[in-house]
Design a protein around this motif. Sequence first.
Motif, mmCIF file in Angstrom:
data_model
loop_
_atom_site.group_PDB
_atom_site.id
_atom_site.type_symbol
_atom_site.label_atom_id
_atom_site.label_comp_id
_atom_site.label_asym_id
_atom_site.label_seq_id
_atom_site.Cartn_x
_atom_site.Cartn_y
_atom_site.Cartn_z
ATOM 1 N N TYR A 124 44.183 72.615 4.885
ATOM 2 C CA TYR A 124 44.843 73.858 4.491
ATOM 3 C C TYR A 124 44.157 75.087 5.088
ATOM 4 N N VAL A 125 42.869 75.011 5.367
ATOM 5 C CA VAL A 125 42.210 76.137 6.037
ATOM 6 C C VAL A 125 42.618 76.182 7.505
ATOM 7 N N LEU A 126 42.732 75.035 8.143
ATOM 8 C CA LEU A 126 43.220 75.018 9.528
ATOM 9 C C LEU A 126 44.648 75.560 9.607
ATOM 10 N N GLU A 127 45.489 75.193 8.649
ATOM 11 C CA GLU A 127 46.856 75.717 8.616
ATOM 12 C C GLU A 127 46.842 77.232 8.418
ATOM 13 N N ARG A 128 45.927 77.713 7.611
ATOM 14 C CA ARG A 128 45.800 79.164 7.378
ATOM 15 C C ARG A 128 45.445 79.883 8.671
ATOM 16 N N VAL A 129 44.511 79.316 9.426
ATOM 17 C CA VAL A 129 44.113 79.913 10.699
ATOM 18 C C VAL A 129 45.285 79.902 11.677
ATOM 19 N N TYR B 271 40.322 89.891 4.395
ATOM 20 C CA TYR B 271 40.881 90.126 3.062
ATOM 21 C C TYR B 271 42.082 91.061 3.164
ATOM 22 N N GLU B 272 43.105 90.613 3.854
ATOM 23 C CA GLU B 272 44.313 91.422 3.983
ATOM 24 C C GLU B 272 44.983 91.572 2.633
ATOM 25 N N GLU B 273 45.574 92.741 2.408
ATOM 26 C CA GLU B 273 46.263 92.974 1.139
ATOM 27 C C GLU B 273 47.532 92.134 1.019
ATOM 28 N N GLN B 274 48.228 91.949 2.135
ATOM 29 C CA GLN B 274 49.462 91.169 2.114
ATOM 30 C C GLN B 274 49.453 90.163 3.268
ATOM 31 N N PRO B 275 48.660 89.091 3.121
ATOM 32 C CA PRO B 275 48.603 88.097 4.200
ATOM 33 C C PRO B 275 49.902 87.296 4.284
ATOM 34 N N LYS B 276 50.126 86.714 5.452
ATOM 35 C CA LYS B 276 51.276 85.815 5.605
ATOM 36 C C LYS B 276 51.088 84.634 4.664
ATOM 37 N N PRO B 277 52.163 84.223 3.993
ATOM 38 C CA PRO B 277 52.020 83.074 3.075
ATOM 39 C C PRO B 277 51.794 81.779 3.853
ATOM 40 N N GLN B 278 51.043 80.900 3.234
ATOM 41 C CA GLN B 278 50.854 79.589 3.841
ATOM 42 C C GLN B 278 52.070 78.718 3.563
ATOM 43 N N SER B 279 52.180 77.641 4.322
ATOM 44 C CA SER B 279 53.288 76.716 4.106
ATOM 45 C C SER B 279 53.160 76.083 2.725
ATOM 46 N N GLN C 1 49.806 75.088 0.357
ATOM 47 C CA GLN C 1 49.615 75.629 -0.987
ATOM 48 C C GLN C 1 49.413 74.494 -1.999
ATOM 49 N N ARG C 2 50.205 73.421 -1.828
ATOM 50 C CA ARG C 2 50.058 72.277 -2.747
ATOM 51 C C ARG C 2 48.720 71.574 -2.543
ATOM 52 N N LEU C 3 48.289 71.438 -1.281
ATOM 53 C CA LEU C 3 46.998 70.794 -1.019
ATOM 54 C C LEU C 3 45.855 71.621 -1.597
ATOM 55 N N MET C 4 45.967 72.941 -1.542
ATOM 56 C CA MET C 4 44.936 73.788 -2.132
ATOM 57 C C MET C 4 44.855 73.545 -3.649
ATOM 58 N N LYS C 5 46.006 73.384 -4.283
ATOM 59 C CA LYS C 5 46.015 73.085 -5.726
ATOM 60 C C LYS C 5 45.454 71.690 -5.998
ATOM 61 N N ALA C 6 45.797 70.737 -5.151
ATOM 62 C CA ALA C 6 45.264 69.376 -5.306
ATOM 63 C C ALA C 6 43.747 69.379 -5.146
ATOM 64 N N HIS C 7 43.258 70.174 -4.213
ATOM 65 C CA HIS C 7 41.815 70.276 -4.000
ATOM 66 C C HIS C 7 41.135 70.854 -5.239
ATOM 67 N N VAL D 143 47.441 63.094 -1.675
ATOM 68 C CA VAL D 143 48.520 62.878 -0.701
ATOM 69 C C VAL D 143 49.881 63.202 -1.303
ATOM 70 N N THR D 144 50.133 62.695 -2.504
ATOM 71 C CA THR D 144 51.459 62.912 -3.102
ATOM 72 C C THR D 144 51.648 64.348 -3.562
ATOM 73 N N TYR D 145 50.585 65.004 -3.988
ATOM 74 C CA TYR D 145 50.684 66.427 -4.339
ATOM 75 C C TYR D 145 51.022 67.231 -3.089
ATOM 76 N N THR D 146 50.330 66.950 -1.994
ATOM 77 C CA THR D 146 50.575 67.656 -0.734
ATOM 78 C C THR D 146 51.999 67.447 -0.244
ATOM 79 N N LEU D 147 52.499 66.236 -0.378
ATOM 80 C CA LEU D 147 53.855 65.915 0.079
ATOM 81 C C LEU D 147 54.935 66.321 -0.921
ATOM 82 N N GLY D 148 54.521 66.753 -2.103
ATOM 83 C CA GLY D 148 55.481 67.204 -3.110
ATOM 84 C C GLY D 148 56.227 66.066 -3.789
ATOM 85 N N ILE D 149 55.535 64.983 -4.086
ATOM 86 C CA ILE D 149 56.133 63.829 -4.748
ATOM 87 C C ILE D 149 55.646 63.828 -6.201
#
Length: 130
Positions: free
Chosen positions: A22-27, A38-46, A50-56, A99-105
């Motif tokens: 998820y950090v590589l995706e952010r970059v 620390y942008e005030e309004q960064p581009k949203p991640q995919s 976002q799900r992988l960050m929550k799983a982490h 894996v399943t959290y990231t894939l949204g299952i």
Amino acid sequence: MKPELLYLCYATALTGVLWVPYVLERVLTRGVISAVGYEEQPKPQSKWAQRLMKAHGNAVENLVVFATLILLANAMGVSNAIVATASMLYFWARLVHAVTYTLGIPWIRTLAFLTGFAAQAMVAVQLLLH
């Protein structure tokens, strides 16, 4: 090495590397400067990132409990087939959860989470019976 310590090592290593995708995706999404700033309004991640960050985050929270139980078991000399099996079960449940959290299952994700919790409970019961 005892199986429960080996699986604690695996679970810790898994938890330790979950941030990488998820950090590589952010970059890739925001660019290096924005990703480390620390942008005030960064581009949203995919959504998957976002799900992988929550799983982490969930993996970190649960590793605190699991690691404490396994280290207590080791310190108390509680090492048996139940503790070893629970440790293996915990690791695989956390891998499936990530894996399943990231894939949204959702249903498999929830079952994997509950399996990990059951594995923690198995170790806790062994400690309490000791």
